[in-house]
Scaffold this active site. Structure first.
Site: not given
Ligand code: ADP
Ligand code: ZN
Length: 634
Positions: A219, A221-223, A225, A441
């Site tokens: 997935g 980044p930031g989802t 995992k 805009e």
């Molecule tokens: P990845 O590993 O996919 O890059 P992370 O697991 O490190 O992402 O997510 C970073 C932060 O974002 C987590 O510590 C959390 O605070 C927040 N976060 C991301 N997805 C969720 C989710 N589904 N529910 C709650 N918090 C989330």
């Molecule tokens: Zn524009």
């Protein structure tokens, strides 16, 4: 729109504070070594003998002046009787070359004369010097290596070179459970089995089932995992080992492989446990050269494969790995018995975003006016990490404002921060620039609003933001959409080009402020032609393919030169047509455009509702343009 996601990664960090000291110790040691070396050299020099000619030695021998003689392979050391009688500190010994090489004859002759003859054990102190200099060279090399490894971020300590202390982070208890992960129900369901297996491996072995060894979390980044992997460990109540794929890739060949070995050894000691490898693409990239591997990475990967095959899964070790580029992974990693399960961690939809906001506002004091649904609506496209960041920004803002609760305004303001960077206080636009930006805009907003099929606008602003946007128009999707028709896509292109069209229609100028728009519009038109089969010229033929589906979704051209040319022409046709349409819309509604732009210039930020009020008032004022035209034609 690249919000800072690292802020809320709560992974343990390696302390970096004592780095400068790390250089000092080897330097000091090297210095001491040099001092010792020069001292030894000096002593050796002092005790050295004065050189004489051979005939001087023969003379001394013949006149029976010799006290002691030491015969070496190529020279003779000797001391005259005169010197031998002096104080030991004042004595001066001599040496001379041994020309004939017949040591035994000379020794016999001297012995017959009653001179004390010594046969040395160590023939020469040049030998000592040689050994010494080798030792020092090796020492210096060693120090250099140690310093290098430190610089490369390795943890090789003095005396432990080559034995890696991998940056493995073990958490006995992660303290994270599935409750902390919002949405992602499908991923959770797939992971449930792994948890069950960690709880009770016998249940599976009894039936004869092979136990899962690894799963790949895929997935953007930031989802979440990492969060999911931690939650699995938390739910199963087992230790959590985490390491990033990039940690394996080291300066020195073989280092990465030894880290992998270390990791699995440590894990085996505390099994059952979870091993989490973040960014596995750093080591796991395909060994074919298309994506550019190297021998170090290959070795590490081979070791990883060997370890995964090697561990006894009945002990309860599960290997989870995360990546946003599954397509570049080596096929060997994905074979059955390795990372054969793929768990997709999607970007959250409306409900997912709402749940994520709820999770992150659990510990935050919210005032009563807060409506998380609105926030979730306005953050389409944001991932979990963005939303976590948003809530935190809102809380910080509330503190800054001296409030005890977070209110809706804080959250809305944080959307700006997360979506477009913090408001930039010190960008000063000239009056002319401001007018241009305002018309630009409003051009976007008006074209989109007057197109029935386009999304309504939620906000228009001409307050500059840190990330470079001088102003922006925010759209608000009414419902989650997965399918778009050709008409909808075309009207999107028109909306994107509406900014430049307004500049052209009103001021007859073209600014560089529209460059981002033009890129977006071109990309969209190109997708329509080469991926969605929406052009007359190329019909249903796909001329590009998407590789990094989970990263940027970039399409790569996949056709002959001639076709590529046709694609370009088709794209250009779409863009030109849409631009003309957008200009037409604005010219037909010039009064409305002026009215709204002037209003925006004064207020700097207007809402979608305010915009709609203008548009609706305008509709009531005039008969619809089409009927007007029809009337004229008749
Ligand atoms: P990845 O590993 O996919 O890059 P992370 O697991 O490190 O992402 O997510 C970073 C932060 O974002 C987590 O510590 C959390 O605070 C927040 N976060 C991301 N997805 C969720 C989710 N589904 N529910 C709650 N918090 C989330
Ligand atoms: Zn524009």
């Amino acid at each position: 729109m690249e919000p800072n996601r690292d802020n809320n990664k709560n992974k343990p960090q390696k302390p970096e504070g004592n780095k400068p000291k790390g250089y000092l110790t080897p330097l000091m040691i090297a210095l001491v070594l040099v001092l010792v070396f020069s001292w030894v050299m000096n002593t050796v020099k002092k005790s050295q003998y004065t050189e004489t000619r051979w005939d001087q030695f023969v003379e001394a021998k013949d006149s029976n002046q010799l006290a002691e003689v030491e015969i070496q392979s190529d020279r003779v050391l000797y001391m005259t009787k005169e010197e031998a009688e002096k104080e030991p500190s004042q004595q001066k010994a001599c040496f001379t070359g041994l020309p004939s090489g017949d040591r035994m004859a000379l020794a016999d002759e001297l012995a017959a004369m009653g001179v004390e003859v010594k046969q040395p054990i160590v023939e020469d102190n040049s030998m000592i010097m040689m050994i010494l200099s080798y030792a020092i060279m090796i020492g210096a090399m060693y120090l250099l290596m140690t310093m290098l490894t430190r610089r490369m971020g390795g943890d090789g300590m003095m005396g432990g070179f080559g034995k890696s202390k991998a940056k493995v982070y073990m958490e006995k208890q992660t303290g994270v459970t599935f409750k902390d992960v919002a949405g992602q129900d499908e991923a959770k369901e797939s992971l449930q089995e792994i948890i069950d297996f960690l709880h009770n491996p016998q249940k599976y072995t009894a039936i004869g089932a092979k136990l899962p060894k690894g799963a790949l979390l895929v997935g953007s980044p930031g989802t979440g995992k990492t969060l999911l992997a931690k939650a699995v460990a938390g739910e199963a109540d087992v230790p959590f080992f985490s390491i990033s794929g990039s940690d394996f890739v080291e300066m020195f060949v073989g280092m990465g492989a030894s880290r992998v070995r270390d990791l699995f050894q440590q894990a085996a000691k505390v099994a059952p446990c979870i091993i989490f490898i973040d960014e596995i693409d750093a080591v796991g990239r395909s060994r074919d050269t298309r994506y550019g591997g190297n021998s170090e990475q290959e070795q590490t990967l081979n070791q990883l494969l060997a370890e995964i095959d090697g561990f006894d899964s009945t002990k309860g070790i599960v290997c989870l790995a995360a990546t946003n580029r599954p397509e570049i992974l080596d096929k060997a990693l994905l074979r059955p018995g390795r990372f054969d399960r793929r768990i997709v961690v999607d970007n959250p939809n409306f409900q997912g975003r709402l749940d994520t906001l709820k999770v992150h506002t659990r510990k935050i004091k919210l005032s009563e006016d807060v409506d998380l649904k609105k926030i979730a609506h306005a953050t389409a496209g944001c991932v979990g990490a963005d939303l976590a960041n948003l809530v935190n920004e809102a809380a910080l803002r509330a503190v800054r404002m001296g409030r005890k609760f977070v209110n809706q305004e804080d959250l809305m303001a944080s959307i700006d921060t997360v979506v477009a960077g913090a408001e930039k206080k010190n960008t000063v636009l000239t009056e002319t620039e401001k007018r241009l930006v305002a018309y630009h805009e409003v051009g976007h907003a008006l074209v989109s609003t007057l197109e029935k099929k386009s999304m309504p606008v939620s906000k228009i602003t001409i307050v500059p933001h840190t990330e470079g946007a001088l102003g922006y128009t925010m759209y608000l999707p009414e419902e989650e959409k997965y399918l778009s028709t050709k008409d909808e896509l075309l009207s999107q292109v028109r909306g994107i080009l509406g900014g430049r069209a307004a500049e052209q229609v009103v001021f007859n100028v073209q600014t560089n402020g529209a460059s981002n728009d033009i890129q977006k519009a071109t990309a969209l038109a190109r997708h329509m032609v080469s991926l969605y089969g929406m052009s007359d010229e190329l019909g249903l033929m796909a001329t590009a393919s998407v590789h990094s589906q989970y990263l940027d979704g970039q399409a790569h051209q996949d056709c002959s030169q001639e076709t590529a040319f046709k694609v370009d022409m088709a794209v250009q046709k779409i863009l030109n047509q849409c631009y003309e349409d957008a200009k037409g819309i604005l010219m037909n509604n010039r009064a409305l455009l002026d009215e709204i732009s002037e209003f925006l210039l004064v207020k700097e930020t207007i809402t979608g509702d305010e915009l709609m009020a203008f548009v609706n008032a305008d509709k009531n004022k005039l008969p619809a343009p089409e009927s007007e035209q029809e009337a004229a034609e008749e």
